[in-house]
Design a protein around this motif. Structure first.
Motif, PDB file in Angstrom:
ATOM      1  N   THR A 193       1.432   5.700  -1.790  1.00 27.32           N
ATOM      2  CA  THR A 193       0.658   4.587  -2.370  1.00 27.32           C
ATOM      3  C   THR A 193      -0.349   5.064  -3.399  1.00 27.32           C
ATOM      4  N   ASP A 194      -0.498   6.366  -3.534  1.00 25.59           N
ATOM      5  CA  ASP A 194      -1.512   6.892  -4.445  1.00 25.59           C
ATOM      6  C   ASP A 194      -0.922   7.288  -5.793  1.00 25.59           C
ATOM      7  N   ASP A 196      -1.386   5.587  -8.529  1.00 29.52           N
ATOM      8  CA  ASP A 196      -2.400   5.328  -9.572  1.00 29.52           C
ATOM      9  C   ASP A 196      -3.725   5.040  -8.881  1.00 29.52           C
ATOM     10  N   ASP A 197      -4.763   4.701  -9.677  1.00 29.01           N
ATOM     11  CA  ASP A 197      -6.109   4.501  -9.128  1.00 29.01           C
ATOM     12  C   ASP A 197      -6.242   3.248  -8.259  1.00 29.01           C
ATOM     13  N   SER A 198      -5.285   2.321  -8.391  1.00 28.59           N
ATOM     14  CA  SER A 198      -5.401   1.070  -7.635  1.00 28.59           C
ATOM     15  C   SER A 198      -5.061   1.240  -6.165  1.00 28.59           C
ATOM     16  N   GLY A 199      -4.371   2.285  -5.828  1.00 31.14           N
ATOM     17  CA  GLY A 199      -3.945   2.463  -4.446  1.00 31.14           C
ATOM     18  C   GLY A 199      -2.774   1.587  -4.063  1.00 31.14           C
ATOM     19  N   LEU A 200      -2.204   0.899  -5.050  1.00 28.17           N
ATOM     20  CA  LEU A 200      -1.048   0.046  -4.805  1.00 28.17           C
ATOM     21  C   LEU A 200       0.115   0.517  -5.680  1.00 28.17           C
ATOM     22  N   ASP A 202       4.023  -0.880  -7.198  1.00 28.42           N
ATOM     23  CA  ASP A 202       5.042  -1.932  -7.330  1.00 28.42           C
ATOM     24  C   ASP A 202       6.392  -1.231  -7.503  1.00 28.42           C
TER      25      ASP A 202
END
Length: 204
Positions: A193-194, A196-200, A202
């Motif tokens: 899940t890491d 990018d910086d959003s922790g999400l 797709d």
């Protein structure tokens, strides 16, 4: 050459061999060429376009129309049939040629089979005549002492009567088929899940 004591009668095999030598018989020669490997380049800037040419006495057959484009490891799967009298014309020469659209075709390399050595060999007649082995044969050119590649083949040498009752073995390649590959992905597990910086993430 076989030495026997003076006065000893000839063995049955020697009688048969002498009779065969004194009376030439007609044979059908079936040559099955499967593939080539490490063929020398006939062209300077690209691999050769190989095809096969066979010569036995005054007979010459080839498959120039079926040359293989740019290949050093071609799959020929080619069948040829010739005939001869043995003893007689027995040196079967197999040439691998390089097809050229312009100019003359070039010889890549050749191999030669002595048919009499096989027909009149007791070992060949008793052990190999009915099921000849696949051979890898080296190719040579008059222009070089180095091997120019190899071809795999087997050679049936049959009396005319047996050939009439034995259909040739089909070694042609299966026709090209179109296939569709379908991949179904049902789910993912433990994906990170890491990313990018959003922790999400797709995922797709």
């Amino acid at each position: 050459l076989r030495l026997v004591p003076h006065g000893q009668p000839m063995a049955r095999r020697d009688h048969e061999l002498l009779a065969a030598i004194l009376k030439p018989r007609e044979f059908i020669i079936r040559v099955h060429v499967l593939a080539g490997q490490r063929l020398a380049h006939g062209d300077v800037d690209s691999p050769s376009d190989p095809y096969l040419r066979l010569t036995l006495g005054s007979q010459t057959v080839h498959n120039r129309h079926a040359y293989i484009k740019d290949s050093t490891n071609p799959h020929f799967h080619a069948f040829f049939e010739l005939h001869t009298l043995l003893p007689g014309e027995s040196m079967l020469q197999i040439d691998v040629m390089d097809h050229d659209d312009l100019g003359m075709d070039d010889l890549i390399g050749s191999t030669t089979l002595d048919l009499e050595d096989r027909v009149f060999s007791e070992y060949w007649s008793s052990s190999l005549a009915d099921a000849p082995p696949v051979e890898w044969r080296s190719l040579y050119s008059p222009l070089s002492k180095r091997e120019q590649g190899q071809i795999s083949l087997w050679c049936d040498i049959m009396r005319k009567e047996r050939a009439k009752a034995t259909p040739p073995f089909d070694i042609s390649l299966a026709p090209e088929q179109k296939w569709e590959l379908r991949v179904i992905c049902w789910a993912g597990k433990n994906l990170p899940t890491d990313v990018d910086d959003s922790g999400l993430a797709d995922w797709y």
